[in-house]
Design a protein around this motif. Structure first.
Motif, PDB file in Angstrom:
ATOM      1  N   TYR A 293       0.854  -1.195   0.000  1.00 49.36           N
ATOM      2  CA  TYR A 293       0.000   0.000   0.000  1.00 49.36           C
ATOM      3  C   TYR A 293       0.883   1.236   0.000  1.00 49.36           C
ATOM      4  CZ  TYR A 293      -3.640   3.325   1.308  1.00 49.36           C
ATOM      5  OH  TYR A 293      -4.517   4.382   1.330  1.00 49.36           O
ATOM      6  N   GLU A 294       0.520   2.212  -0.798  1.00 47.89           N
ATOM      7  CA  GLU A 294       1.264   3.473  -0.899  1.00 47.89           C
ATOM      8  C   GLU A 294       0.578   4.526  -0.032  1.00 47.89           C
ATOM      9  OE1 GLU A 294       4.652   4.835  -2.056  1.00 47.89           O
ATOM     10  OE2 GLU A 294       3.961   3.052  -3.153  1.00 47.89           O
ATOM     11  N   PHE A 295       1.219   4.945   1.057  1.00 56.17           N
ATOM     12  CA  PHE A 295       0.624   5.937   1.954  1.00 56.17           C
ATOM     13  C   PHE A 295       0.850   7.344   1.402  1.00 56.17           C
ATOM     14  CE2 PHE A 295       1.078   2.201   4.515  1.00 56.17           C
ATOM     15  CZ  PHE A 295      -0.004   2.225   5.378  1.00 56.17           C
ATOM     16  N   SER A 296      -0.166   8.218   1.541  1.00 55.64           N
ATOM     17  CA  SER A 296      -0.116   9.543   0.916  1.00 55.64           C
ATOM     18  C   SER A 296       0.254  10.682   1.862  1.00 55.64           C
ATOM     19  CB  SER A 296      -1.482   9.880   0.307  1.00 55.64           C
ATOM     20  OG  SER A 296      -1.826   8.916  -0.653  1.00 55.64           O
ATOM     21  N   ILE A 297      -0.139  10.581   3.124  1.00 52.51           N
ATOM     22  CA  ILE A 297      -0.055  11.740   4.015  1.00 52.51           C
ATOM     23  C   ILE A 297       1.004  11.566   5.100  1.00 52.51           C
ATOM     24  CG2 ILE A 297      -1.361  13.245   5.578  1.00 52.51           C
ATOM     25  CD1 ILE A 297      -2.693  13.437   2.947  1.00 52.51           C
ATOM     26  N   ALA A 298       0.821  10.587   5.958  1.00 50.28           N
ATOM     27  CA  ALA A 298       1.688  10.425   7.138  1.00 50.28           C
ATOM     28  C   ALA A 298       3.005   9.755   6.768  1.00 50.28           C
ATOM     29  CB  ALA A 298       0.966   9.619   8.209  1.00 50.28           C
ATOM     30  N   ASN A 299       4.086  10.221   7.401  1.00 51.63           N
ATOM     31  CA  ASN A 299       5.387   9.576   7.211  1.00 51.63           C
ATOM     32  C   ASN A 299       5.893   9.002   8.538  1.00 51.63           C
ATOM     33  OD1 ASN A 299       6.059  11.940   8.567  1.00 51.63           O
ATOM     34  ND2 ASN A 299       6.771  12.973   6.700  1.00 51.63           N
ATOM     35  N   CYS A 300       4.971   8.847   9.477  1.00 52.37           N
ATOM     36  CA  CYS A 300       5.308   8.384  10.823  1.00 52.37           C
ATOM     37  C   CYS A 300       4.022   7.865  11.453  1.00 52.37           C
ATOM     38  CB  CYS A 300       5.864   9.587  11.591  1.00 52.37           C
ATOM     39  SG  CYS A 300       5.982   9.387  13.352  1.00 52.37           S
ATOM     40  N   MET A 301       4.146   6.874  12.325  1.00 53.75           N
ATOM     41  CA  MET A 301       2.939   6.274  12.893  1.00 53.75           C
ATOM     42  C   MET A 301       3.211   5.743  14.298  1.00 53.75           C
ATOM     43  SD  MET A 301       1.007   2.985  11.282  1.00 53.75           S
ATOM     44  CE  MET A 301      -0.541   2.377  11.895  1.00 53.75           C
ATOM     45  N   ILE A 302       2.255   5.962  15.196  1.00 51.02           N
ATOM     46  CA  ILE A 302       2.308   5.356  16.533  1.00 51.02           C
ATOM     47  C   ILE A 302       1.215   4.295  16.574  1.00 51.02           C
ATOM     48  CG2 ILE A 302       1.966   5.752  19.004  1.00 51.02           C
ATOM     49  CD1 ILE A 302       2.849   8.689  18.473  1.00 51.02           C
ATOM     50  N   THR A 303       1.549   3.130  17.089  1.00 47.02           N
ATOM     51  CA  THR A 303       0.549   2.072  17.143  1.00 47.02           C
ATOM     52  C   THR A 303       0.846   1.145  18.314  1.00 47.02           C
ATOM     53  OG1 THR A 303      -0.632   0.441  15.780  1.00 47.02           O
ATOM     54  CG2 THR A 303       1.766   0.528  15.512  1.00 47.02           C
ATOM     55  N   ASN A 304      -0.102   0.283  18.656  1.00 48.99           N
ATOM     56  CA  ASN A 304       0.115  -0.717  19.708  1.00 48.99           C
ATOM     57  C   ASN A 304       0.617  -2.012  19.080  1.00 48.99           C
ATOM     58  OD1 ASN A 304      -1.211   1.273  21.236  1.00 48.99           O
ATOM     59  ND2 ASN A 304      -2.126  -0.249  22.570  1.00 48.99           N
ATOM     60  N   PHE A 305       0.804  -3.015  19.902  1.00 50.26           N
ATOM     61  CA  PHE A 305       1.127  -4.357  19.403  1.00 50.26           C
ATOM     62  C   PHE A 305      -0.185  -5.120  19.268  1.00 50.26           C
ATOM     63  CE2 PHE A 305       5.060  -2.845  21.183  1.00 50.26           C
ATOM     64  CZ  PHE A 305       6.009  -3.284  20.259  1.00 50.26           C
ATOM     65  N   HIS A 306      -0.440  -5.635  18.073  1.00 48.61           N
ATOM     66  CA  HIS A 306      -1.776  -6.118  17.732  1.00 48.61           C
ATOM     67  C   HIS A 306      -1.903  -7.641  17.689  1.00 48.61           C
ATOM     68  CE1 HIS A 306      -2.690  -1.985  16.875  1.00 48.61           C
ATOM     69  NE2 HIS A 306      -1.726  -1.919  15.983  1.00 48.61           N
ATOM     70  N   THR A 307      -3.155  -8.056  17.605  1.00 47.38           N
ATOM     71  CA  THR A 307      -3.499  -9.476  17.526  1.00 47.38           C
ATOM     72  C   THR A 307      -3.012 -10.113  16.230  1.00 47.38           C
ATOM     73  OG1 THR A 307      -5.662  -8.404  17.817  1.00 47.38           O
ATOM     74  CG2 THR A 307      -5.542 -10.699  18.407  1.00 47.38           C
ATOM     75  N   PRO A 308      -2.642 -11.397  16.287  1.00 47.93           N
ATOM     76  CA  PRO A 308      -2.318 -12.099  15.038  1.00 47.93           C
ATOM     77  C   PRO A 308      -3.480 -12.014  14.047  1.00 47.93           C
ATOM     78  CG  PRO A 308      -1.836 -13.476  16.954  1.00 47.93           C
ATOM     79  CD  PRO A 308      -2.552 -12.269  17.467  1.00 47.93           C
ATOM     80  N   LYS A 309      -3.158 -11.883  12.775  1.00 46.48           N
ATOM     81  CA  LYS A 309      -4.134 -11.914  11.668  1.00 46.48           C
ATOM     82  C   LYS A 309      -5.173 -10.796  11.737  1.00 46.48           C
ATOM     83  CE  LYS A 309      -3.608 -16.863  10.773  1.00 46.48           C
ATOM     84  NZ  LYS A 309      -4.256 -18.155  10.626  1.00 46.48           N
ATOM     85  N   SER A 310      -4.858  -9.706  12.457  1.00 45.43           N
ATOM     86  CA  SER A 310      -5.822  -8.603  12.573  1.00 45.43           C
ATOM     87  C   SER A 310      -5.589  -7.563  11.482  1.00 45.43           C
ATOM     88  CB  SER A 310      -5.707  -7.939  13.947  1.00 45.43           C
ATOM     89  OG  SER A 310      -4.419  -7.366  14.095  1.00 45.43           O
ATOM     90  N   THR A 311      -6.629  -6.801  11.150  1.00 43.59           N
ATOM     91  CA  THR A 311      -6.502  -5.729  10.153  1.00 43.59           C
ATOM     92  C   THR A 311      -5.528  -4.659  10.649  1.00 43.59           C
ATOM     93  OG1 THR A 311      -8.392  -4.505  11.070  1.00 43.59           O
ATOM     94  CG2 THR A 311      -8.865  -6.084   9.322  1.00 43.59           C
ATOM     95  N   LEU A 312      -5.393  -4.531  11.979  1.00 42.85           N
ATOM     96  CA  LEU A 312      -4.495  -3.531  12.569  1.00 42.85           C
ATOM     97  C   LEU A 312      -3.034  -3.904  12.311  1.00 42.85           C
ATOM     98  CD1 LEU A 312      -6.421  -3.449  15.956  1.00 42.85           C
ATOM     99  CD2 LEU A 312      -6.761  -1.918  14.030  1.00 42.85           C
ATOM    100  N   LEU A 313      -2.729  -5.183  12.501  1.00 46.12           N
ATOM    101  CA  LEU A 313      -1.375  -5.664  12.224  1.00 46.12           C
ATOM    102  C   LEU A 313      -1.060  -5.513  10.731  1.00 46.12           C
ATOM    103  CD1 LEU A 313       1.274  -7.141  12.839  1.00 46.12           C
ATOM    104  CD2 LEU A 313       0.020  -9.298  12.753  1.00 46.12           C
TER     105      LEU A 313
END
Length: 349
Positions: A293-313
């Protein structure tokens, strides 16, 4: 990429049942995409990675107490009702999930509260666990909403096995939450303390607020190996002109633009103009981001540690690079980072 690329084994003891005592003292893993390096920090060290006129994009949605418990008419069986979204204010219609679902049929009535002044009638089946309820309450709309708030409890994720505690009402809300409508917190934002926000502000970091009302669709398991066949539930999104100006100015000046959480990232990627800038938005998004996926706006991201096979991961993987995120997760498990809503955080730069 396929669903099977996103599986991993997570030891039970790494699942965070409680947050860090001080919000900004959770651990922070810093991933540098260019250098392919991993650093271990505290969340409050985040400030060292930002300069004047950099921008942080915050999701200011507010979680409402969406989990209610009622009793079925005649049998008195205890039924959990999870409020998903309001369909019609006037008729007091709501989309909900019920548990156990097999006991709940169209025409059934549910009674809530000791005085049973709030009643709901099941008027439709939507999915296996989904129902449409019409609430019956002898009072104004505002009184009805107050009653829902009074009877509802903080909708902690199901994997947190302990009972909800009074403190969770504050713990499971970001300090910048304003617009009520989410059934789950945008968890990357839970790590920010008022003190840290103030320090960032003094340093000259700008904030752009968007509102994406997080629904349960974000957490629905992906059940198809071919990711292009997975459909996200729609979630309500608002991006105003103030946020647009802040972000586009930083974009023009080649500043660091950081999406605080997957929900903030999904919000801005749902509102990109043809020339790669941020647009105002008022509507619904079902955007699903997975590699490549080609991201357009953000060049940095904060996130948590996610579940296996999740859309977040999958989104974190699209942003950091799949092999790099895999390496980071292996290290997180080895170093005993805490996972999920109340867990530790990751900064990807």
């Amino acid at each position: 990429m396929k669903l099977s690329h996103f599986g991993f084994n997570l030891p039970d003891e790494l699942l965070a049942e409680y947050p860090a005592e001080n919000r900004d003292e959770s651990r922070l893993m810093v991933l540098n995409r260019k250098e392919q390096t991993i650093e271990h920090k505290m969340f409050k060290d985040l400030i060292d990675y930002f300069d004047e006129n950099d921008v942080m994009i915050l999701n200011n949605t507010k979680v409402f107490p969406a989990r209610l418990y009622g009793n079925k008419e005649k049998t008195g069986a205890r039924i959990e009702v999870f409020l998903l979204r309001e369909l019609n204010e006037e008729q007091r219609l709501w989309d909900v999930l019920v548990d156990p679902a097999r006991k709940i049929r169209i025409g059934n009535k549910l009674y809530f509260g000791e005085d049973e002044t709030l009643v709901a009638e099941v008027i439709d089946n939507t999915t296996s666990r989904g129902r449409t309820l019409r609430f019956l309450y002898d009072g104004s709309y505002n009184e009805f909403r107050r009653k829902l708030t009074e009877l509802g409890e903080t909708p902690l994720p199901k994997y947190i096995k302990r009972e909800v505690e009074p403190e969770d009402e504050d713990r499971y809300q970001t300090i910048f939450a304003k617009n009520e409508g989410a059934v789950a917190a945008p968890t990357a934002g839970l790590h920010f303390s008022r003190h840290l926000l103030k320090r960032l502000e003094i340093k000259g970091v700008n904030f752009a607020e968007v509102t994406l009302h997080v629904g349960l669709g974000t957490f629905n398991p992906v059940e198809v190996e071919d990711l292009s066949k997975h459909k996200m539930d729609s979630e309500e999104l608002t991006i105003n002109d103030k946020a647009v100006t802040t972000v586009n100015t930083a974009l023009k000046n080649k500043k660091r633009i950081c999406a605080v959480g997957t929900t903030a990232m999904r919000a801005i990627e749902s509102a990109v103009s043809s020339n790669g800038e941020l647009n105002e938005f008022d509507g619904w998004t079902n955007k699903f981001i997975f590699p490549p996926y080609e991201f357009s706006i953000a060049n940095c991201m904060i996130t948590n540690f996610h579940t296996p096979k999740s859309t977040l991961l999958m989104m974190a993987s699209a942003f950091a690079g799949h092999d790099f995120i895999k390496k980071a997760y292996d290290e997180a498990i080895k170093e005993k980072y805490k996972f999920y809503s109340y867990g530790d955080a990751m900064l990807i730069i």
